[in-house]
Scaffold this motif. Sequence first.
Motif, PDB file in Angstrom:
ATOM      1  N   UNK A 130       0.831  -1.202   0.000  1.00  7.81           N
ATOM      2  CA  UNK A 130       0.000   0.000   0.000  1.00  7.81           C
ATOM      3  C   UNK A 130       0.867   1.254   0.000  1.00  7.81           C
ATOM      4  N   UNK A 131       1.906   1.249   0.813  1.00  7.29           N
ATOM      5  CA  UNK A 131       2.801   2.408   0.882  1.00  7.29           C
ATOM      6  C   UNK A 131       3.514   2.634  -0.445  1.00  7.29           C
ATOM      7  N   UNK A 132       3.957   1.562  -1.086  1.00  3.77           N
ATOM      8  CA  UNK A 132       4.666   1.694  -2.369  1.00  3.77           C
ATOM      9  C   UNK A 132       3.759   2.283  -3.440  1.00  3.77           C
ATOM     10  N   UNK A 133       2.521   1.826  -3.501  1.00  2.00           N
ATOM     11  CA  UNK A 133       1.622   2.333  -4.545  1.00  2.00           C
ATOM     12  C   UNK A 133       1.081   3.726  -4.201  1.00  2.00           C
ATOM     13  N   UNK A 134       1.038   4.064  -2.943  1.00  2.00           N
ATOM     14  CA  UNK A 134       0.685   5.438  -2.579  1.00  2.00           C
ATOM     15  C   UNK A 134       1.766   6.416  -3.021  1.00  2.00           C
ATOM     16  N   UNK A 135       3.026   5.995  -2.894  1.00  2.00           N
ATOM     17  CA  UNK A 135       4.156   6.882  -3.200  1.00  2.00           C
ATOM     18  C   UNK A 135       4.707   6.689  -4.608  1.00  2.00           C
ATOM     19  N   UNK A 136       4.168   5.734  -5.343  1.00  2.50           N
ATOM     20  CA  UNK A 136       4.643   5.512  -6.708  1.00  2.50           C
ATOM     21  C   UNK A 136       5.971   4.791  -6.786  1.00  2.50           C
ATOM     22  N   UNK A 137       6.296   4.011  -5.758  1.00  2.00           N
ATOM     23  CA  UNK A 137       7.576   3.293  -5.743  1.00  2.00           C
ATOM     24  C   UNK A 137       7.461   1.969  -6.492  1.00  2.00           C
ATOM     25  N   UNK A 138       7.177   2.071  -7.767  1.00  2.00           N
ATOM     26  CA  UNK A 138       7.070   0.895  -8.628  1.00  2.00           C
ATOM     27  C   UNK A 138       7.229   1.368 -10.064  1.00  2.00           C
TER      28      UNK A 138
ATOM     29  N   UNK B 248      13.602   9.085  -0.791  1.00  2.00           N
ATOM     30  CA  UNK B 248      12.658  10.201  -0.657  1.00  2.00           C
ATOM     31  C   UNK B 248      11.526  10.136  -1.684  1.00  2.00           C
ATOM     32  N   UNK B 249      11.514   9.096  -2.478  1.00  2.00           N
ATOM     33  CA  UNK B 249      10.569   8.991  -3.608  1.00  2.00           C
ATOM     34  C   UNK B 249       9.117   9.037  -3.119  1.00  2.00           C
ATOM     35  N   UNK B 250       8.360   9.993  -3.635  1.00  2.00           N
ATOM     36  CA  UNK B 250       6.939  10.082  -3.282  1.00  2.00           C
ATOM     37  C   UNK B 250       6.199  10.856  -4.366  1.00  2.00           C
ATOM     38  N   UNK B 251       5.534  10.140  -5.245  1.00  5.66           N
ATOM     39  CA  UNK B 251       4.767  10.747  -6.334  1.00  5.66           C
ATOM     40  C   UNK B 251       3.344  11.124  -5.900  1.00  5.66           C
ATOM     41  N   UNK B 252       2.992  10.765  -4.661  1.00  4.04           N
ATOM     42  CA  UNK B 252       1.664  11.072  -4.113  1.00  4.04           C
ATOM     43  C   UNK B 252       0.537  10.579  -5.038  1.00  4.04           C
ATOM     44  N   UNK B 253       0.662   9.327  -5.455  1.00  2.90           N
ATOM     45  CA  UNK B 253      -0.344   8.761  -6.359  1.00  2.90           C
ATOM     46  C   UNK B 253      -1.617   8.347  -5.624  1.00  2.90           C
ATOM     47  N   UNK B 254      -1.470   7.912  -4.391  1.00  6.42           N
ATOM     48  CA  UNK B 254      -2.646   7.503  -3.616  1.00  6.42           C
ATOM     49  C   UNK B 254      -3.347   6.264  -4.154  1.00  6.42           C
TER      50      UNK B 254
END
Length: 420
Positions: free
Chosen positions: A251-259, A274-280
């Motif tokens: 959940x955290x990875x897909x919230x932040x776009x870490x994929x 620090x990666x965080x695209x704020x995709x939610x």
Amino acid sequence: KIYEMVINNDPCYAYLLYANSTVDQKLVMAHVYAHCDFFKNNVYFAHTNRKMLDEMGNHRTRIMKYVYRYGQDMVDDFIDACLSIDTLIDCHAAAIKRVRDKTETSLNGIEKVVKKLHSTRPYMDRFINPPDFLKEQAEKLEDEKVQERHFPESPERDVMGFLTEHAQLEKWQRDILSLLREEAYYFLPQGQTKILNEGWAVYFHSKIMTTRALKDSEVIDYADHHSGTVAPYPGRLSPYKLGYELFKDSQDRWNKGRFGKEYDECENLVEKAKWDKRLGLGLKKIFEVRKLCSDITFIDEFLTPEFCRDQKLFTFAYNQSADQYEIASREFKKVKEKLLFQLTNFGHPIISVVDGNYKNRGELLLKHEHDGVDLREDYSKETLKSLYKIWGRPVNIETILEGVPKVLCFDGEEHKEFRP
């Protein structure tokens, strides 16, 4: 103590232990609600009987009828033999059709190769070669073809199904074996999704309890019992802990776009941290995982090196010189391989029927797909005994023991071992 029982049915049934405290009852109810959601929506449960409680009631009625007729000991002895092989089923049977449907062979197709008696006058043909005669010849021809074919034609993973169809059983025995096989397939998805199912239940019982159900006075008791649920088991893997943490990480990875390609190809460790695209997209993703995955696909797709490092996962092995178990590796690849190996076929040996007429004596020949782990001697002997009770003839299994190909056999009186 918290004792939880929830049944995959429509509607689902769950039971509470009367002696539990109120906070424990809330915890169990929140936990089993998530299990019910999982049963309803995960694809691996799609084929299961949603009226299984009624079906099991029918099973009990049929078995009790046999108990009254043949005696408790005889029926119990046969049931014990059947239950000892209830893991010898095809875990992919619900999704893959492995054998050709018997209805695909038609009598008309056989008649084309049936040789008729010669007739010089066409009008006499129906008297010289009547339909009953042609049908009889066609059946003989088909019997010959069956005898020429390997029996079974290809290795059969569903050993229980093979025995149900081909073992020389009395009618009541075949019925019991059939219904126990049905129950084995009903419980099969439970084993295929243990980590996923428990992780989902822990994830949502924690969310429900902390946002909806808890009173201030219950927080300490809840925290104590929840921590006990997700605590690692000494010497073995906790499906609650691994599933829960992997759901949170996903959940955290897909919230932040870490994929995706961009994240995977980034070589700057500071930037990745620090990666965080704020995709939610996290909640949507874990609901998708709940719907489509099994434990194997969950681990294979979502386990990452970062997760293994954060959770301090490792493999261990026995050190003979030190006479103790030690950490063997923390390498991500080896940890993942070990997890997937343990989950494949639930850690049970993969065994198939390869010959139902071994040595042309009606013996049963099984084959163990050796994956580097030898069969346990005590388990294999007891399983061969159970198979003999069902098959009624000597039972053999090809395997590898200490690097040497062997055939283990039980003939009803003694265990034998020989080279193939």
